[in-house]
Write a protein that holds these residues in place. Structure first.
Motif, PDB file in Angstrom:
ATOM      1  N   SER A   1     -10.863 -10.056   4.094  1.00 26.91           N
ATOM      2  CA  SER A   1     -12.188  -9.523   4.397  1.00 26.91           C
ATOM      3  C   SER A   1     -13.170  -9.721   3.264  1.00 26.91           C
ATOM      4  O   SER A   1     -14.364  -9.766   3.475  1.00 26.91           O
ATOM      5  CB  SER A   1     -12.109  -8.048   4.744  1.00 26.91           C
TER       6      SER A   1
ATOM      7  N   ARG B   1      -7.437  -6.976   2.873  1.00 24.75           N
ATOM      8  CA  ARG B   1      -8.623  -7.035   1.996  1.00 24.75           C
ATOM      9  C   ARG B   1      -8.870  -8.444   1.487  1.00 24.75           C
ATOM     10  O   ARG B   1      -9.994  -8.844   1.300  1.00 24.75           O
ATOM     11  CB  ARG B   1      -8.466  -6.069   0.836  1.00 24.75           C
TER      12      ARG B   1
ATOM     13  N   VAL C   1     -20.607   4.287  -4.854  1.00 28.24           N
ATOM     14  CA  VAL C   1     -20.051   5.343  -5.712  1.00 28.24           C
ATOM     15  C   VAL C   1     -19.924   4.843  -7.143  1.00 28.24           C
ATOM     16  O   VAL C   1     -20.274   5.550  -8.097  1.00 28.24           O
ATOM     17  CB  VAL C   1     -18.675   5.812  -5.171  1.00 28.24           C
ATOM     18  N   ARG C   2     -19.471   3.609  -7.320  1.00 33.29           N
ATOM     19  CA  ARG C   2     -19.284   3.064  -8.664  1.00 33.29           C
ATOM     20  C   ARG C   2     -20.614   2.820  -9.359  1.00 33.29           C
ATOM     21  O   ARG C   2     -20.760   3.063 -10.553  1.00 33.29           O
ATOM     22  CB  ARG C   2     -18.447   1.791  -8.594  1.00 33.29           C
TER      23      ARG C   2
ATOM     24  N   GLU D   1     -12.718  -2.423   6.240  1.00 34.87           N
ATOM     25  CA  GLU D   1     -12.547  -2.821   4.839  1.00 34.87           C
ATOM     26  C   GLU D   1     -13.894  -3.155   4.200  1.00 34.87           C
ATOM     27  O   GLU D   1     -14.139  -2.830   3.038  1.00 34.87           O
ATOM     28  CB  GLU D   1     -11.610  -4.036   4.728  1.00 34.87           C
ATOM     29  N   THR D   2     -14.778  -3.803   4.980  1.00 34.83           N
ATOM     30  CA  THR D   2     -16.112  -4.133   4.460  1.00 34.83           C
ATOM     31  C   THR D   2     -16.898  -2.853   4.167  1.00 34.83           C
ATOM     32  O   THR D   2     -17.556  -2.737   3.135  1.00 34.83           O
ATOM     33  CB  THR D   2     -16.882  -5.004   5.471  1.00 34.83           C
TER      34      THR D   2
ATOM     35  N   ILE E   1     -18.974   1.424   0.324  1.00 31.30           N
ATOM     36  CA  ILE E   1     -18.916   2.801  -0.205  1.00 31.30           C
ATOM     37  C   ILE E   1     -18.479   2.765  -1.664  1.00 31.30           C
ATOM     38  O   ILE E   1     -19.049   3.438  -2.528  1.00 31.30           O
ATOM     39  CB  ILE E   1     -17.947   3.673   0.634  1.00 31.30           C
ATOM     40  N   ASN E   2     -17.471   1.942  -1.925  1.00 30.72           N
ATOM     41  CA  ASN E   2     -16.998   1.760  -3.300  1.00 30.72           C
ATOM     42  C   ASN E   2     -18.129   1.369  -4.239  1.00 30.72           C
ATOM     43  O   ASN E   2     -18.285   1.929  -5.319  1.00 30.72           O
ATOM     44  CB  ASN E   2     -15.989   0.614  -3.333  1.00 30.72           C
ATOM     45  N   GLN E   3     -18.900   0.360  -3.805  1.00 29.92           N
ATOM     46  CA  GLN E   3     -19.980  -0.156  -4.650  1.00 29.92           C
ATOM     47  C   GLN E   3     -21.006   0.934  -4.935  1.00 29.92           C
ATOM     48  O   GLN E   3     -21.478   1.078  -6.055  1.00 29.92           O
ATOM     49  CB  GLN E   3     -20.671  -1.335  -3.966  1.00 29.92           C
TER      50      GLN E   3
ATOM     51  N   ASP F   1     -15.644   0.069   3.546  1.00 30.63           N
ATOM     52  CA  ASP F   1     -14.957   0.701   2.412  1.00 30.63           C
ATOM     53  C   ASP F   1     -15.476   0.116   1.101  1.00 30.63           C
ATOM     54  O   ASP F   1     -15.748   0.834   0.134  1.00 30.63           O
ATOM     55  CB  ASP F   1     -13.450   0.455   2.552  1.00 30.63           C
ATOM     56  N   GLU F   2     -15.636  -1.209   1.072  1.00 27.62           N
ATOM     57  CA  GLU F   2     -16.123  -1.879  -0.130  1.00 27.62           C
ATOM     58  C   GLU F   2     -17.555  -1.453  -0.437  1.00 27.62           C
ATOM     59  O   GLU F   2     -17.926  -1.259  -1.599  1.00 27.62           O
ATOM     60  CB  GLU F   2     -16.028  -3.399   0.057  1.00 27.62           C
TER      61      GLU F   2
ATOM     62  N   LYS G   1     -18.304   9.655 -13.511  1.00 21.69           N
ATOM     63  CA  LYS G   1     -17.723  10.369 -12.370  1.00 21.69           C
ATOM     64  C   LYS G   1     -17.944   9.646 -11.040  1.00 21.69           C
ATOM     65  O   LYS G   1     -19.071   9.277 -10.711  1.00 21.69           O
ATOM     66  CB  LYS G   1     -18.329  11.775 -12.276  1.00 21.69           C
ATOM     67  N   HIS G   2     -16.868   9.462 -10.303  1.00 21.09           N
ATOM     68  CA  HIS G   2     -16.972   9.029  -8.910  1.00 21.09           C
ATOM     69  C   HIS G   2     -17.156  10.281  -8.062  1.00 21.09           C
ATOM     70  O   HIS G   2     -16.385  11.230  -8.184  1.00 21.09           O
ATOM     71  CB  HIS G   2     -15.688   8.313  -8.461  1.00 21.09           C
TER      72      HIS G   2
ATOM     73  N   LEU H   1     -10.362  -3.743  11.708  1.00 25.41           N
ATOM     74  CA  LEU H   1      -9.791  -3.502  10.368  1.00 25.41           C
ATOM     75  C   LEU H   1     -10.636  -4.186   9.294  1.00 25.41           C
ATOM     76  O   LEU H   1     -10.910  -3.600   8.247  1.00 25.41           O
ATOM     77  CB  LEU H   1      -8.364  -4.049  10.287  1.00 25.41           C
ATOM     78  N   LEU H   2     -11.042  -5.427   9.572  1.00 23.57           N
ATOM     79  CA  LEU H   2     -11.865  -6.158   8.603  1.00 23.57           C
ATOM     80  C   LEU H   2     -13.199  -5.443   8.384  1.00 23.57           C
ATOM     81  O   LEU H   2     -13.695  -5.339   7.270  1.00 23.57           O
ATOM     82  CB  LEU H   2     -12.132  -7.591   9.080  1.00 23.57           C
TER      83      LEU H   2
ATOM     84  N   LEU I   1     -11.801   7.223  -4.928  1.00 25.58           N
ATOM     85  CA  LEU I   1     -11.743   5.851  -4.422  1.00 25.58           C
ATOM     86  C   LEU I   1     -10.386   5.186  -4.676  1.00 25.58           C
ATOM     87  O   LEU I   1     -10.051   4.208  -4.024  1.00 25.58           O
ATOM     88  CB  LEU I   1     -12.834   4.995  -5.086  1.00 25.58           C
TER      89      LEU I   1
ATOM     90  N   LYS J   1     -23.346   4.486  -8.930  1.00 25.53           N
ATOM     91  CA  LYS J   1     -23.867   5.794  -9.337  1.00 25.53           C
ATOM     92  C   LYS J   1     -23.154   6.259 -10.606  1.00 25.53           C
ATOM     93  O   LYS J   1     -23.778   6.773 -11.522  1.00 25.53           O
ATOM     94  CB  LYS J   1     -23.664   6.804  -8.206  1.00 25.53           C
ATOM     95  N   ALA J   2     -21.839   6.040 -10.654  1.00 22.73           N
ATOM     96  CA  ALA J   2     -21.086   6.449 -11.847  1.00 22.73           C
ATOM     97  C   ALA J   2     -21.562   5.670 -13.070  1.00 22.73           C
ATOM     98  O   ALA J   2     -21.784   6.232 -14.139  1.00 22.73           O
ATOM     99  CB  ALA J   2     -19.584   6.224 -11.630  1.00 22.73           C
TER     100      ALA J   2
ATOM    101  N   THR K   1     -14.505   0.521 -12.594  1.00 22.53           N
ATOM    102  CA  THR K   1     -15.653   1.212 -13.196  1.00 22.53           C
ATOM    103  C   THR K   1     -15.490   1.281 -14.708  1.00 22.53           C
ATOM    104  O   THR K   1     -16.437   1.017 -15.458  1.00 22.53           O
ATOM    105  CB  THR K   1     -15.796   2.620 -12.603  1.00 22.53           C
TER     106      THR K   1
END
Lengths: 125, 231
Positions: free
Chosen positions: B230, B227, A99-100, A89-90, A95-97, A92-93, B59-60, A85-86, B64, A102-103, B72
């Motif tokens: 983590s 979270r 995508v953000r 989550e890492t 991927i978030n970074q 996921d973070e 845009k994402h 799970l950890l 998310l 790029k935005a 953002t």
């Protein structure tokens, strides 16, 4: 010798061989490989020498060897699940970074040295 | 500097193509022209409609969650030199004319962060949202020590100090609790002001707005705890 004492070690050896093969091909990381090997060696060993389960019971403080195996197994599974799970989550973070970032790059900033700010692209009243 | 010139209004949006254009126009009519829309992976025409209405649209590429979209938006406002950043839901539930109330509270120094509270005013709120909010408020109070009437509001304002200090790392509804924990951690001043709310007759079932079911609430709390460990 009971039939499980023949079958289980054979199955363990097959999985150990498969783990070696995947490791040599670079498809498995060292940590995962070692955990896998340890698990199947333990399963094979307990099948061949059932007294190992009494040793586990003695070390863990359980009176009954079956309970010792079940609770040790469950505890290990929960620990591994939590680690998984950890890790998710890492990921996921990360991927978030991505995508953000790029935005935000649409704002026109040039990489880490963002010394120059563009004008906001909104129409003024 | 004129309030409104240094104030950025941020709309995290997911599939709000039908309403985003008119909402942006309403925000402009009350005098706020710096509008940032964060399209959180919408599959409708949210991006085009927001751009047509004259907002700066980011845009994402994939969805998310509202926390990530808010992050953002706040990051963009910081980079663009905002003195104040206001977040507002993109589904039209909040009244843009109340943005001034939140901004005024920051300007007169009442707080560093302002939360618009739906529960400090008579508003038609569904019972399940009331229950979920009570549970979320309790959970947030246990973790942060701050007692609020509406921790899950999407209508918030931040001054420059708060924008610099707050670090939001969570992506979905758990970020609402995280903001309050960050306020506590940095000893910022947080005030609540009463706001109006109007829910649509047929609420959409999408990740940005499905957080009010009890099952989602439990999932949100678990995700917050995992979270926290983590990150």
């Amino acid at each position: 010798m009971a039939i499980y004492q023949i079958l289980v070690p054979i199955i363990s050896l097959i999985f150990i061989a498969e783990a070696f093969s995947k490791f040599r091909q670079g498809k498995r990381r060292v940590k995962v490989f070692l955990v896998w090997i340890f698990f199947w060696v333990l399963i094979g060993a307990i099948a061949l020498f059932p007294k190992i389960s009494y040793l586990i019971a003695k070390i863990s403080g359980f009176e009954d060897n079956v309970n010792a195996l079940i609770f040790t197994g469950l505890g290990t599974l929960f620990y591994l699940l939590f680690r998984l799970l950890l890790y998710i989550e890492t990921l996921d973070e990360k991927i978030n970074q991505l995508v953000r970032s790029k935005a935000l790059s649409e704002l026109g900033f040039n990489g880490p040295n963002r010394s120059e700010k563009p004008k906001p692209q909104t129409s003024e009243n | 500097m004129n309030d409104r010139n240094s104030t950025f209004v941020i709309l995290p949006a997911y599939n709000e193509g039908q309403i985003i254009g008119s909402l942006i126009n309403k925000i402009k009519q009350v005098g706020f022209s710096h509008i940032i829309v964060v399209d959180d992976g919408s599959w409708d025409d949210t991006y085009l409609e927001a751009e047509k209405a004259g907002a700066l649209v980011l845009k994402h590429e994939v969805n998310l969650g509202s926390g990530a979209a808010t992050r953002t938006g706040l990051d963009a406002a910081k980079l663009l030199g905002a003195e104040i950043a206001v977040t507002i839901d993109a589904d039209g539930q909040h009244d843009p004319s109340e943005i001034s109330q939140l901004v005024r509270s920051l300007r007169v120094g009442q707080g560093d962060v302002v939360f618009g509270s739906r529960f400090r005013k008579e508003n038609p709120i569904p019972w399940e949202k009331k229950i979920f909010n009570r549970i979320a408020n309790l959970f947030t109070w246990v973790l942060s020590g701050i007692s609020l009437s509406d921790t899950q509001t999407g209508f918030r304002a931040f001054n420059r100090k708060a924008l610099k200090l707050l670090e939001i790392r969570m992506s979905r509804f758990e970020f609402c609790t995280e903001i309050v924990c960050e306020v506590a951690r940095h000893r910022l001043r947080l005030v609540e002001v009463p706001i109006s709310v109007q829910y649509s007759i047929a609420p959409k079932l999408d990740p940005l707005r499905s957080g009010y079911s009890l099952a989602q609430g439990v999932k949100t709390a678990v995700r917050f705890l995992v979270r926290s460990l983590s990150l």
